[in-house]
Scaffold this active site. Structure first.
Site, PDB file in Angstrom:
ATOM      1  N   THR A 131      80.882 -56.851 -47.803  1.00 23.92           N
ATOM      2  CA  THR A 131      79.900 -57.489 -48.648  1.00 23.92           C
ATOM      3  C   THR A 131      78.670 -57.493 -47.731  1.00 23.92           C
ATOM      4  O   THR A 131      78.359 -58.076 -46.932  1.00 23.92           O
ATOM      5  CB  THR A 131      80.318 -58.764 -49.052  1.00 23.92           C
ATOM      6  OG1 THR A 131      81.731 -58.781 -49.417  1.00 23.92           O
ATOM      7  CG2 THR A 131      79.590 -59.341 -49.986  1.00 23.92           C
ATOM      8  N   HIS A 167      77.300 -62.435 -44.257  1.00 21.09           N
ATOM      9  CA  HIS A 167      78.681 -62.689 -45.367  1.00 21.09           C
ATOM     10  C   HIS A 167      79.724 -63.263 -44.310  1.00 21.09           C
ATOM     11  O   HIS A 167      80.500 -64.312 -44.718  1.00 21.09           O
ATOM     12  CB  HIS A 167      79.021 -61.292 -45.835  1.00 21.09           C
ATOM     13  CG  HIS A 167      80.252 -61.458 -46.448  1.00 21.09           C
ATOM     14  ND1 HIS A 167      80.873 -61.917 -47.655  1.00 21.09           N
ATOM     15  CD2 HIS A 167      81.447 -60.775 -46.001  1.00 21.09           C
ATOM     16  CE1 HIS A 167      81.864 -61.967 -47.808  1.00 21.09           C
ATOM     17  NE2 HIS A 167      82.517 -61.077 -46.860  1.00 21.09           N
TER      18      HIS A 167
HETATM   19 MN    MN Z   1      85.152 -55.788 -49.138  1.00 23.21          MN
END
Ligand code: MN
Length: 443
Positions: free
Chosen positions: A377, A152
């Site tokens: 994430t 990410h």
């Molecule tokens: Mn976040």
């Protein structure tokens, strides 16, 4: 790390209808949450009722303790929860959590005396999940969000800084920021589209609704035992401070974020809402699904000693599969099933939950029971495993096509986002996290 014991036995069977073979909540899981009984129930207590999920039912832990169905240490733990609050229960630590889990397991088994007694109690003890209101599973005092997926961080970095995607600190220090606990909502709560400053091109910003609303697929770790101010948590003990994991949607407004995030980091682009799943899957339940910490490619720096521990390297990870589904309003009206947007694993994270907790407390910052640590994430190396639309549609340049013929770069009003996650391993019962769900922008 928690041991594997009799509560994980894949041969256990429950008397609760629909529990055996349930994809999320068989008797081997027993996640903790809180509910409020249905409106109109005259005996309904005002305080949230502590509960365990099994199949499609909720088990009222107060009824179990009051009914004499739990052994001493387990009943004591429930008493502390009710008398002093959930935080006091969490602060009791893993022995008490394990005792309660073991007691609940006994009373839900089909082949025990406690099970036979419990079965006779009927709806006073066990009721359909669909008939109660599921609440936030913990009183979250502080919420911190990390950035622990290197995939990410690299993807997002390459969009904003093509020449320099991964900043030089990434492989040394777990990056995080302080989020906001007041806007945490339980699964199912509608999420409004936030207003904010948006800057297009080189012109001045305007104030309006975000045009780039996104979700972030994350796991949240719920702190069990806190640490006093000024006393760090050694990495060897980090696991003992973690109570369990929930699904977390860290909704984000990318256009607001892009304009506001330098130099102090995310602010109003993030704190308008974050959704969590209603059941905390405990580290006890997750014991069979532990695995190595995410891989550090050869040549990467070793973690500094305060973040390095042999057991954390060996078993600091969690083998969890996660997926994201989207259903537009048109899809719902026309009867389409939700579309899966991504599927990936939690195994490739750069930092473990234990490292995040130890790092957070390493300056003496006091963590309290119920605090929430977001993983950041969760994205993998493949496009199908990217955990937010910013990455999945590559900043809108590769829109998704929905079965209704619509396209999506970012979320539109009426879109429903659903997260699911589960653990599967040969020789063990599959357990899951249930759902983390939210509809965007519905008045
Ligand atoms: Mn976040």
């Amino acid at each position: 790390m928690r041991p594997i014991d009799a509560t994980h036995d894949p041969a256990l069977r429950s008397w609760v209808p629909g529990a055996d073979g349930h994809p999320d909540f068989p008797i081997q899981n027993l996640p903790f949450g809180r509910f409020r009984p249905p409106v109109g129930d005259d005996d309904a207590p005002e305080d949230p009722v502590p509960a365990v999920a099994i199949g499609n039912q909720v088990v009222d832990l107060v009824a179990a303790a009051d009914g004499g169905l739990l052994p001493g240490p387990a009943a004591d733990a429930v008493d502390v929860w009710m008398a002093e609050g959930m935080g006091a229960f969490l602060q009791l630590g893993r022995e008490a959590w394990g005792a309660l889990r073991a007691g609940v397991s006994e009373l839900l088994r089909v082949d025990t005396e406690e099970g036979a007694e419990a079965r006779e109690m009927g709806p006073e003890l066990v009721r359909p999940m669909a008939e109660v209101e599921l609440l936030l599973p913990a009183d979250v005092g502080d919420y911190t969000d990390f950035y622990a997926s290197i995939h990410h961080a690299t993807n997002v970095g390459s969009m904003f800084r093509p020449d320099n995607p991964l900043l030089p600190n990434y492989k040394w220090v777990p990056i995080g920021y302080h989020g906001r606990a007041s806007s945490l909502v339980p699964s199912g709560t509608p999420v409004h589209r936030p207003m904010g400053q948006l800057q297009q091109g080189d012109g001045p910003p305007e104030f309006g609704p975000t045009r780039q609303l996104d979700y972030e697929l994350e796991l949240g770790a719920v702190v069990g035992v806190g640490n006093p101010l000024g006393r760090p948590v050694p990495i060897e003990h980090a696991d003992d401070h973690l109570f369990g994991l929930v699904l977390l949607n860290d909704w984000s407004a990318r256009d607001i974020q892009r304009w506001e995030y330098q130099p102090l980091g995310p602010f109003l682009a993030k704190n308008f809402a974050s959704t969590i799943s209603p059941w905390i899957v405990t580290l006890e339940a997750l014991a069979p699904f532990r695995g190595p910490a995410g891989t550090r490619p050869p040549g990467d720096p070793e973690p500094l000693p305060y973040l390095d521990d042999a057991d954390d390297r060996r078993r600091g990870g969690f083998d969890v599969t996660l997926e994201v589904l989207i259903s537009s309003r048109t899809m719902q009206e026309r009867g389409f099933a939700p579309m899966r947007v991504s599927r990936g694993g939690f195994g490739g994270m750069y930092w473990t939950m234990g490292q995040l907790l130890t790092h957070h407390a390493s300056n003496g910052c006091n963590l309290r029971p119920g605090d929430l640590l977001g993983s950041g994430t969760i994205s993998g190396p493949e496009p199908e495993s990217r955990g937010c639309l910013l990455e999945r549609t590559w900043r809108g340049t590769e829109p998704l096509r929905l079965p209704s013929g619509e396209t999506r770069r970012f979320l539109e009003d009426g879109d429903e986002v659903v997260f699911r996650a589960w653990c599967e391993r040969p020789g063990h019962a599959r357990i899951g996290f249930g759902e983390c769900r939210g509809v965007v922008g519905v008045a």
